[in-house]
Design a protein around this motif. Sequence first.
Motif, PDB file in Angstrom:
ATOM      1  N   SER A   1       7.083  85.569 -13.870  1.00 55.47           N
ATOM      2  CA  SER A   1       6.662  85.901 -15.235  1.00 55.47           C
ATOM      3  C   SER A   1       7.299  85.725 -16.513  1.00 55.47           C
ATOM      4  O   SER A   1       6.788  85.745 -17.492  1.00 55.47           O
ATOM      5  CB  SER A   1       6.164  87.509 -15.091  1.00 55.47           C
ATOM      6  N   SER A   2       8.814  85.816 -16.405  1.00 56.71           N
ATOM      7  CA  SER A   2       9.559  85.716 -17.196  1.00 56.71           C
ATOM      8  C   SER A   2      10.058  84.280 -17.833  1.00 56.71           C
ATOM      9  O   SER A   2      10.504  84.042 -18.700  1.00 56.71           O
ATOM     10  CB  SER A   2      11.101  86.401 -17.015  1.00 56.71           C
ATOM     11  N   MET A   3       9.462  83.324 -16.979  1.00 57.38           N
ATOM     12  CA  MET A   3      10.051  81.825 -17.278  1.00 57.38           C
ATOM     13  C   MET A   3       9.175  81.251 -18.667  1.00 57.38           C
ATOM     14  O   MET A   3      10.029  80.660 -19.237  1.00 57.38           O
ATOM     15  CB  MET A   3       9.411  81.048 -15.906  1.00 57.38           C
TER      16      MET A   3
ATOM     17  N   PRO B   1      -4.765  79.282 -21.686  1.00 56.93           N
ATOM     18  CA  PRO B   1      -5.029  80.722 -21.575  1.00 56.93           C
ATOM     19  C   PRO B   1      -3.585  81.733 -21.482  1.00 56.93           C
ATOM     20  O   PRO B   1      -3.817  82.761 -22.243  1.00 56.93           O
ATOM     21  CB  PRO B   1      -5.933  81.023 -20.381  1.00 56.93           C
ATOM     22  N   LEU B   2      -2.643  81.061 -20.753  1.00 52.99           N
ATOM     23  CA  LEU B   2      -1.227  82.180 -20.813  1.00 52.99           C
ATOM     24  C   LEU B   2      -0.792  82.032 -22.176  1.00 52.99           C
ATOM     25  O   LEU B   2      -0.144  83.048 -22.437  1.00 52.99           O
ATOM     26  CB  LEU B   2      -0.549  81.320 -19.793  1.00 52.99           C
TER      27      LEU B   2
ATOM     28  N   TYR C   1       4.697  90.587 -18.173  1.00 48.97           N
ATOM     29  CA  TYR C   1       4.657  89.592 -18.850  1.00 48.97           C
ATOM     30  C   TYR C   1       4.827  89.727 -20.346  1.00 48.97           C
ATOM     31  O   TYR C   1       5.318  89.431 -21.210  1.00 48.97           O
ATOM     32  CB  TYR C   1       3.570  88.566 -18.685  1.00 48.97           C
ATOM     33  N   PRO C   2       3.602  90.536 -20.997  1.00 47.18           N
ATOM     34  CA  PRO C   2       3.932  91.074 -22.365  1.00 47.18           C
ATOM     35  C   PRO C   2       4.887  91.740 -22.814  1.00 47.18           C
ATOM     36  O   PRO C   2       5.273  91.621 -23.871  1.00 47.18           O
ATOM     37  CB  PRO C   2       2.617  91.873 -22.638  1.00 47.18           C
ATOM     38  N   ARG C   3       5.258  92.731 -21.715  1.00 39.98           N
ATOM     39  CA  ARG C   3       6.540  93.469 -22.231  1.00 39.98           C
ATOM     40  C   ARG C   3       7.799  92.597 -22.278  1.00 39.98           C
ATOM     41  O   ARG C   3       8.736  92.698 -23.241  1.00 39.98           O
ATOM     42  CB  ARG C   3       6.951  94.469 -21.052  1.00 39.98           C
ATOM     43  N   LEU C   4       7.866  91.364 -21.540  1.00 40.80           N
ATOM     44  CA  LEU C   4       8.976  90.694 -21.510  1.00 40.80           C
ATOM     45  C   LEU C   4       8.825  89.699 -22.727  1.00 40.80           C
ATOM     46  O   LEU C   4      10.053  89.415 -23.417  1.00 40.80           O
ATOM     47  CB  LEU C   4       9.140  89.595 -20.371  1.00 40.80           C
TER      48      LEU C   4
ATOM     49  N   LYS D   1       0.021  90.770  -9.036  1.00 42.21           N
ATOM     50  CA  LYS D   1      -1.069  90.551 -10.166  1.00 42.21           C
ATOM     51  C   LYS D   1      -0.615  91.877 -11.113  1.00 42.21           C
ATOM     52  O   LYS D   1      -0.743  91.702 -12.566  1.00 42.21           O
ATOM     53  CB  LYS D   1      -2.340  90.266  -9.944  1.00 42.21           C
ATOM     54  N   ALA D   2      -0.639  92.770 -10.710  1.00 38.46           N
ATOM     55  CA  ALA D   2      -0.769  94.009 -11.606  1.00 38.46           C
ATOM     56  C   ALA D   2       0.722  94.233 -12.462  1.00 38.46           C
ATOM     57  O   ALA D   2       0.532  94.480 -13.518  1.00 38.46           O
ATOM     58  CB  ALA D   2      -1.172  95.456 -10.820  1.00 38.46           C
ATOM     59  N   ILE D   3       1.751  93.919 -11.444  1.00 34.97           N
ATOM     60  CA  ILE D   3       3.034  94.023 -12.146  1.00 34.97           C
ATOM     61  C   ILE D   3       3.163  92.836 -13.184  1.00 34.97           C
ATOM     62  O   ILE D   3       3.584  92.906 -14.215  1.00 34.97           O
ATOM     63  CB  ILE D   3       4.025  93.918 -11.124  1.00 34.97           C
TER      64      ILE D   3
END
Length: 430
Positions: free
Chosen positions: A359-361, A74-75, A283-286, A276-278
């Motif tokens: 989130s950036s990994m 899903p990610l 994640y999509p922004r990165l 979770k909010a951040i």
Amino acid sequence: MKMPGATARLLVSLRGRTMRSVATLLAGAAAGQLITLITVPLLTRIFSPAVFGEAGTLLAAASVVMPVAGFCLPLAIVLATDDDEARALGRASLSISVLLAAVMAFGIVFWSSLSDAPWGMSSGLLMFIPLLMCLATAVSVLEQWAHRRSCYTASAKVSVGKSLIGNGGKVLGGLMAPVSMTLVFMTAVAEAVAAMLYLGWLRGSVTPDRTTPLKWWALVVKYRQFPLFRAPQVLVSCLSLAVPVLLLGAWYEPAIVGFFVLARSVVAAPSMLLGKAIGDVIYPRLARAAQDGLPLLPLQLKAVTLLGVVGLLPLIPILLAAPLIFGLLFGEPWQMAGEHARWMALWFYFTLVGVPCISSMPVLQVQRLHLTYTCFTAVIRVGLMYWACAIAQLASSTSVALYCISGALLNAGLMVWILLLSAHRDRLMA
């Protein structure tokens, strides 16, 4: 490759949208957590610490397999090149989770035939684990689809509805039957409600996937880093969170497990709320920044700094007066949970601050290294707690302290490591 001026323009353009998205998710998560915090003092007066401990043991076991039931595919929905590919990834995730849940159910039936009460629980209670696996995967698929479509309002509404139904059901159910089955059953109901709410609010954009299983397999191969590296990493990470509950249940009385579960659920609330909010927004922004050849470090540092400052607000009062606070809020028998909460606050602070780095990994494509690091840290933390509980036979509060302090230090180390990787990547892209 875009020039630094393009980077600045992107950061400016994203600032407003990003903050609005974070605010939307934060409002929904805050309302959900507020409902939880309001109901917890009622639950601690309805359910005994031993009942909390029994339900916590089962949910700890379920939490190990729930996040990986879909092999973390899903990610990848956010990273899919088009909506057809995203739908196919969702269908593949759900199919895998159903298959794994069926295998889990068969294993529970077989195990129960050999033992009357595995883990001291009935087979009926254990059968909630495969059910929760399927429900958690469905929610994850729909949540990632919502984020792909920038439907953050839907996620905020789901957070509120899920918390309201789940916690309200626990209170009402507990008044009629204050047993562990009530807590577990309402956890499953809350997951089902979350899935239905997502389907209701996303009905215009969620259409059936008509691709073949062969296409699903091709996508699994394309996004193989998720099942090969991210899923094992999440599994090991969840094990490191669940094993302390199981160890405490094995070497201490059930009430100690109840104290631990309550402390973790209360202290984790601010971390989960902000993190979770951040994470869901950054994640999509990165991912977009990486696709456009832009540096990642400015986005990461901005988010880390924000979380570092905001995270101090709940940390300081918990460190200073957690036992007193827990005694007043949840009743005098729960003061011991406050002792555990002091150490957990330190651990979850560094967990929160490191969310933008975690989130950036996938964007940095270092999930294999993340898996190695997670295994290393899990061995250290679980080993420390096993030594404290089983070998040294220390007090439960000391065992919890060792586990939490080691987690805080290791999380800080991981955060620094990822920031250095991002800085190196940005220099190469310049």
